[in-house]
Design a protein around this motif. Structure first.
Motif, PDB file in Angstrom:
ATOM      1  N   GLY A 114       0.912  -1.412  -0.211  1.00 33.59           N
ATOM      2  CA  GLY A 114      -0.135   0.183  -0.012  1.00 33.59           C
ATOM      3  C   GLY A 114       0.447   1.114  -0.227  1.00 33.59           C
ATOM      4  N   TRP A 115       1.794   1.477   0.684  1.00 32.08           N
ATOM      5  CA  TRP A 115       2.544   2.475   0.811  1.00 32.08           C
ATOM      6  C   TRP A 115       3.449   2.814  -0.729  1.00 32.08           C
ATOM      7  CZ3 TRP A 115       6.392   2.715   6.156  1.00 32.08           C
ATOM      8  CH2 TRP A 115       5.410   2.999   6.726  1.00 32.08           C
ATOM      9  N   SER A 116       4.255   1.304  -0.910  1.00 33.50           N
ATOM     10  CA  SER A 116       5.294   1.533  -1.899  1.00 33.50           C
ATOM     11  C   SER A 116       3.830   2.087  -2.930  1.00 33.50           C
ATOM     12  CB  SER A 116       5.892   0.251  -1.956  1.00 33.50           C
ATOM     13  OG  SER A 116       5.066  -1.133  -2.427  1.00 33.50           O
ATOM     14  N   VAL A 117       3.208   1.938  -3.537  1.00 34.48           N
ATOM     15  CA  VAL A 117       2.035   1.540  -4.880  1.00 34.48           C
ATOM     16  C   VAL A 117       1.080   2.869  -5.098  1.00 34.48           C
ATOM     17  CG1 VAL A 117       1.783  -0.822  -5.558  1.00 34.48           C
ATOM     18  CG2 VAL A 117       0.118   0.092  -4.242  1.00 34.48           C
ATOM     19  N   GLY A 118       1.084   3.272  -3.662  1.00 32.98           N
ATOM     20  CA  GLY A 118       0.754   4.326  -3.168  1.00 32.98           C
ATOM     21  C   GLY A 118       1.113   5.736  -3.571  1.00 32.98           C
ATOM     22  N   LEU A 119       2.515   5.442  -2.995  1.00 35.83           N
ATOM     23  CA  LEU A 119       3.497   6.233  -3.117  1.00 35.83           C
ATOM     24  C   LEU A 119       4.079   6.681  -4.803  1.00 35.83           C
ATOM     25  CD1 LEU A 119       5.765   6.457   0.237  1.00 35.83           C
ATOM     26  CD2 LEU A 119       4.192   8.188  -0.693  1.00 35.83           C
ATOM     27  N   PHE A 164      -3.522   5.269  -0.377  1.00 35.01           N
ATOM     28  CA  PHE A 164      -2.101   4.762   0.582  1.00 35.01           C
ATOM     29  C   PHE A 164      -2.936   5.824   2.087  1.00 35.01           C
ATOM     30  CE2 PHE A 164       0.766   8.196   3.211  1.00 35.01           C
ATOM     31  CZ  PHE A 164       2.088   7.062   3.260  1.00 35.01           C
ATOM     32  N   MET A 165      -3.872   6.309   2.104  1.00 35.34           N
ATOM     33  CA  MET A 165      -4.808   6.636   2.892  1.00 35.34           C
ATOM     34  C   MET A 165      -5.638   5.318   3.741  1.00 35.34           C
ATOM     35  SD  MET A 165      -3.944  10.308   3.946  1.00 35.34           S
ATOM     36  CE  MET A 165      -5.035  10.046   5.321  1.00 35.34           C
ATOM     37  N   ALA A 166      -5.475   4.779   2.628  1.00 34.19           N
ATOM     38  CA  ALA A 166      -6.696   3.080   3.347  1.00 34.19           C
ATOM     39  C   ALA A 166      -5.337   2.305   3.844  1.00 34.19           C
ATOM     40  CB  ALA A 166      -6.776   3.046   1.768  1.00 34.19           C
ATOM     41  N   THR A 167      -3.968   2.798   3.893  1.00 28.98           N
ATOM     42  CA  THR A 167      -3.028   1.660   4.582  1.00 28.98           C
ATOM     43  C   THR A 167      -2.719   2.411   5.411  1.00 28.98           C
ATOM     44  OG1 THR A 167      -1.686   1.030   1.884  1.00 28.98           O
ATOM     45  CG2 THR A 167      -0.723   0.696   3.648  1.00 28.98           C
ATOM     46  N   LEU A 168      -2.782   3.586   5.196  1.00 29.04           N
ATOM     47  CA  LEU A 168      -2.951   3.989   6.902  1.00 29.04           C
ATOM     48  C   LEU A 168      -3.896   3.712   8.393  1.00 29.04           C
ATOM     49  CD1 LEU A 168      -0.882   7.561   6.447  1.00 29.04           C
ATOM     50  CD2 LEU A 168       0.613   5.410   6.820  1.00 29.04           C
ATOM     51  N   SER A 169      -5.118   3.892   6.795  1.00 30.25           N
ATOM     52  CA  SER A 169      -6.188   3.672   8.297  1.00 30.25           C
ATOM     53  C   SER A 169      -6.019   1.989   8.989  1.00 30.25           C
ATOM     54  CB  SER A 169      -7.282   3.839   7.375  1.00 30.25           C
ATOM     55  OG  SER A 169      -8.288   3.164   8.526  1.00 30.25           O
TER      56      SER A 169
END
Length: 177
Positions: A114-119, A164-169
């Motif tokens: 999530g972090w990597s593909v989001g960024l 990215f926000m969904a990953t943080l959540s």
């Protein structure tokens, strides 16, 4: 007194907005217009194509698939572009961050992905925006309506931010369990 009360309320509101599962659902929907557009092109539609060269380019893409993977060509002939399939898979990934079946998957893998593909998708979209603003040299952009870019790169940007926000959540939810 009203200002102090407002400041005390903000963390609770922020928690509701920033850590909601809604980010994953928004990410699941973000690339669907792109998938629909690419499938329309695979079915022979010329929506968003503004020149004969662009229409021919889309047709040649389908012809080029004949030379490659039989599976990809078979998909394309029934109106399914491979990148549309990737968009659907990206939507499923986003849903994995907000559903109970996603919580059964390896959590570290979901978070790192999530972090990597989001960024990465936000970066690609940002670089594309810099091309349109003239800061970076443009690639081949003729023959496509402006709304096509909004659907493709705007959708990618929206997906990147929301996943990215969904990953943080997701990360916060599993930490609190």
């Amino acid at each position: 007194m009203g200002l102090k009360y407002e400041k005390r309320m903000r963390p609770e509101i922020a928690d509701k907005i920033y850590w909601t599962k809604g980010w994953g659902y928004a990410a699941a929907l973000a690339l669907l217009p792109y998938a629909i557009l690419k499938s329309l092109w695979a079915w022979g539609s010329t929506a968003g194509l503004t020149t004969k060269q662009a229409v021919q380019g889309v047709a040649e893409f389908g012809d080029a698939l004949k030379e490659g993977s039989a599976f990809l060509y078979a998909l394309y002939t029934i109106g399914i572009d491979f990148t549309a399939v990737l968009a659907i898979l990206a939507s499923l990934f986003a849903l994995a961050l907000v559903t109970s079946w996603g919580e059964r998957l390896p959590k570290r893998l979901l978070i790192l992905s999530g972090w990597s593909v989001g960024l990465l998708t936000v970066l690609v979209s940002f670089l594309t925006a810099l091309q349109f603003l003239g800061v970076l040299p443009k690639g081949y952009t003729e023959g496509l309506a402006l709304w096509v870019y909004a659907v493709t790169y705007g959708g990618l940007f929206l997906w990147g931010v929301t996943v990215f926000m969904a990953t943080l959540s997701f990360q916060r939810r599993i930490k609190n369990k």
